[in-house]
Design a protein around this motif. Structure first.
Motif, mmCIF file in Angstrom:
data_model
loop_
_atom_site.group_PDB
_atom_site.id
_atom_site.type_symbol
_atom_site.label_atom_id
_atom_site.label_comp_id
_atom_site.label_asym_id
_atom_site.label_seq_id
_atom_site.Cartn_x
_atom_site.Cartn_y
_atom_site.Cartn_z
ATOM 1 N N LEU A 114 3.753 17.837 -48.662
ATOM 2 C CA LEU A 114 2.476 18.636 -48.424
ATOM 3 C C LEU A 114 2.327 19.501 -49.221
ATOM 4 O O LEU A 114 1.201 19.776 -49.909
ATOM 5 N N ARG A 115 3.327 20.359 -49.789
ATOM 6 C CA ARG A 115 3.169 21.512 -50.700
ATOM 7 C C ARG A 115 2.758 20.602 -52.099
ATOM 8 O O ARG A 115 1.628 21.248 -52.893
ATOM 9 N N ALA A 116 3.122 19.721 -52.377
ATOM 10 C CA ALA A 116 2.979 18.921 -53.599
ATOM 11 C C ALA A 116 1.467 18.592 -53.671
ATOM 12 O O ALA A 116 0.592 18.594 -54.670
ATOM 13 N N ARG A 117 0.954 18.075 -52.610
ATOM 14 C CA ARG A 117 -0.303 17.544 -52.168
ATOM 15 C C ARG A 117 -1.339 18.756 -52.442
ATOM 16 O O ARG A 117 -2.356 18.609 -52.982
ATOM 17 N N ALA A 118 -0.788 19.666 -51.964
ATOM 18 C CA ALA A 118 -1.830 21.132 -51.895
ATOM 19 C C ALA A 118 -1.846 21.439 -53.373
ATOM 20 O O ALA A 118 -3.037 22.041 -53.701
ATOM 21 N N ARG A 119 -0.641 21.707 -54.024
ATOM 22 C CA ARG A 119 -0.740 21.853 -55.542
ATOM 23 C C ARG A 119 -1.860 21.001 -56.361
ATOM 24 O O ARG A 119 -2.482 21.643 -57.194
ATOM 25 N N ARG A 120 -1.671 19.765 -56.137
ATOM 26 C CA ARG A 120 -2.598 18.926 -56.601
ATOM 27 C C ARG A 120 -3.831 18.998 -56.613
ATOM 28 O O ARG A 120 -4.813 18.860 -57.435
ATOM 29 N N ARG A 121 -4.147 19.450 -55.208
ATOM 30 C CA ARG A 121 -5.618 19.606 -54.932
ATOM 31 C C ARG A 121 -6.108 20.896 -55.538
ATOM 32 O O ARG A 121 -7.317 20.822 -56.035
ATOM 33 N N ASP A 153 -0.866 23.969 -74.922
ATOM 34 C CA ASP A 153 -0.222 23.536 -73.630
ATOM 35 C C ASP A 153 -0.821 22.201 -73.452
ATOM 36 O O ASP A 153 -1.859 21.761 -73.880
ATOM 37 N N ALA A 154 -0.010 21.165 -72.683
ATOM 38 C CA ALA A 154 -0.469 20.015 -72.303
ATOM 39 C C ALA A 154 0.424 19.751 -71.054
ATOM 40 O O ALA A 154 1.511 19.871 -70.843
ATOM 41 N N TRP A 155 -0.003 19.086 -69.993
ATOM 42 C CA TRP A 155 0.458 18.822 -68.901
ATOM 43 C C TRP A 155 -0.127 17.475 -68.228
ATOM 44 O O TRP A 155 -1.311 17.250 -68.355
ATOM 45 N N TRP A 156 0.652 17.008 -67.236
ATOM 46 C CA TRP A 156 0.240 15.728 -66.704
ATOM 47 C C TRP A 156 -0.084 15.905 -65.163
ATOM 48 O O TRP A 156 0.670 16.445 -64.459
ATOM 49 N N LEU A 157 -1.319 15.516 -64.821
ATOM 50 C CA LEU A 157 -1.644 15.573 -63.376
ATOM 51 C C LEU A 157 -1.463 14.525 -62.674
ATOM 52 O O LEU A 157 -2.292 13.482 -62.993
ATOM 53 N N PRO A 158 -0.557 14.325 -61.702
ATOM 54 C CA PRO A 158 -0.404 12.832 -61.230
ATOM 55 C C PRO A 158 -1.488 12.549 -60.047
ATOM 56 O O PRO A 158 -2.065 13.729 -59.756
ATOM 57 N N GLY A 159 -1.258 11.538 -59.472
ATOM 58 C CA GLY A 159 -2.239 11.125 -58.505
ATOM 59 C C GLY A 159 -2.635 9.716 -58.650
ATOM 60 O O GLY A 159 -2.331 9.095 -59.384
ATOM 61 N N PRO A 160 -3.735 9.362 -57.702
ATOM 62 C CA PRO A 160 -4.391 8.094 -58.012
ATOM 63 C C PRO A 160 -4.967 7.695 -59.323
ATOM 64 O O PRO A 160 -4.895 6.739 -59.670
ATOM 65 N N ALA A 161 -5.386 9.063 -59.901
ATOM 66 C CA ALA A 161 -5.935 8.789 -61.430
ATOM 67 C C ALA A 161 -5.428 9.806 -62.132
ATOM 68 O O ALA A 161 -5.715 10.708 -62.451
ATOM 69 N N PRO A 162 -4.132 9.472 -62.756
ATOM 70 C CA PRO A 162 -3.113 10.435 -63.474
ATOM 71 C C PRO A 162 -4.191 10.716 -64.630
ATOM 72 O O PRO A 162 -4.585 10.067 -65.359
#
Length: 312
Positions: A114-121, A153-162
């Motif tokens: 749940l925390r990971a989903r909140a961070r992603r949103r 800087d560079a980072w990856w955003l995971p999810g349905p559309a990474p």
């Protein structure tokens, strides 16, 4: 009650000895993918020991659980476990304690997800604010997002559309194939589902901070997933390209200066890439993989041998 006690002892010994043995080994840095597999097998074996011990302890303490667990088993199988008419307070206490641990583990994993989903949103909202979509632009098709920023800087955003997010400073710093190497590094995290490994290790370490194997599991996961992603990118673009990309993204953060920083692991990764140590022979990699796969089989063997012996 001998089998539940043996499983508890086996789980405790595995939790204590396995992290020490892996800490002394020198090969995990050369084969991070194999090391990730070994760690998962170790933790899986520990959890399996405790889970099986919980079931058999509950069967010894309560007739209803015994009837459910051994519903289709012959009488001789039940007698082989020597559960007795009543396991007494030790069986009930052990079963309840292990059940509470299982529920706590599930709660910690749920909280972490749940925390990971909140961070992603939150990250998606911030990204949409800083880089709004143009008319007609497909958000699913945008794999690379460029943000204005003075810091590389560079980072990856995971999810349905990474998506890979890079700053304009990073584009100015990364030369040649270095940006492609960064993209390959981050893509390997998504392909191998490293985020789930991190979630599980963080949940176990947060839920049981006093258990050494879970604390070591979390620390090693954070380290090994980066080494595995470095190797994946290196196979496509070369170790030197990946090392230069790491230097370009982190040299302004003080990662290569004196004193400890949050990015203190980056110089070690760069030195490892430049050293270019050869991989282990394929036979040894196969042997380590097979031996690790046997670890979860040991508690299953301990749990089922009495019943199988009774059927023989």
């Amino acid at each position: 009650m001998m089998v539940p006690a043996a499983l508890l002892l086996l789980g405790a010994l595995t939790a204590v000895l396995a992290p020490r043995l892996l800490a002394r080994a020198r090969w995990p840095g050369r084969e991070p993918v194999v090391a990730l597999w070994v760690w998962q097998c170790v933790v899986g074996a520990v959890l399996l020991c405790f889970g099986l011990s919980m079931l058999l302890s509950a069967a010894a303490a309560w007739q209803a659980v015994r009837g459910w667990l051994f519903a289709s088993a012959p009488r001789g199988v039940v007698d082989a476990y020597a559960l007795g008419p009543s396991g007494g307070p030790w069986a009930a206490g052990t079963a309840l304690a292990l059940a509470a641990g299982a529920l706590w583990t599930g709660a910690m994993l749920t909280r972490e997800v749940l925390r990971a989903r909140a961070r992603r949103r939150a990250q998606d909202s911030e990204l949409l604010l800083r880089a709004p979509l143009l008319p007609g632009e497909d958000p699913v098709g945008a794999r690379l997002v460029v943000l204005e920023g003075p810091r590389p800087d560079a980072w990856w955003l995971p999810g349905p559309a990474p998506r890979l997010v890079v700053t304009t400073a990073a584009l100015g710093r990364l030369k040649g194939s270095q940006l492609d190497a960064v993209l390959a590094h981050e893509q390997s995290h998504t392909t191998a589902r490293h985020d789930w490994l991190l979630h599980c290790s963080r949940a176990l370490a947060g839920g049981f901070p006093q258990v050494p194997v879970f604390a070591a599991f979390e620390a090693e996961m954070h380290h090994l997933v980066e080494l595995a992603a470095d190797d994946s990118a290196s196979r496509r673009y070369g170790r030197l390209t990946v090392a230069l990309a790491l230097v370009g993204l982190n040299e302004d953060r003080g990662a290569f200066g004196p004193g400890a920083t949050p990015d203190a692991h980056v110089p070690q990764r760069v030195r490892r890439l430049l050293a270019a140590e050869p991989r282990l022979p394929a036979t040894r990699r196969l042997r380590l993989t097979a031996l690790a796969a046997l670890l979860p089989a040991i508690p299953l063997l301990v749990a089922f041998v009495p019943g199988l012996s009774a059927l023989a």
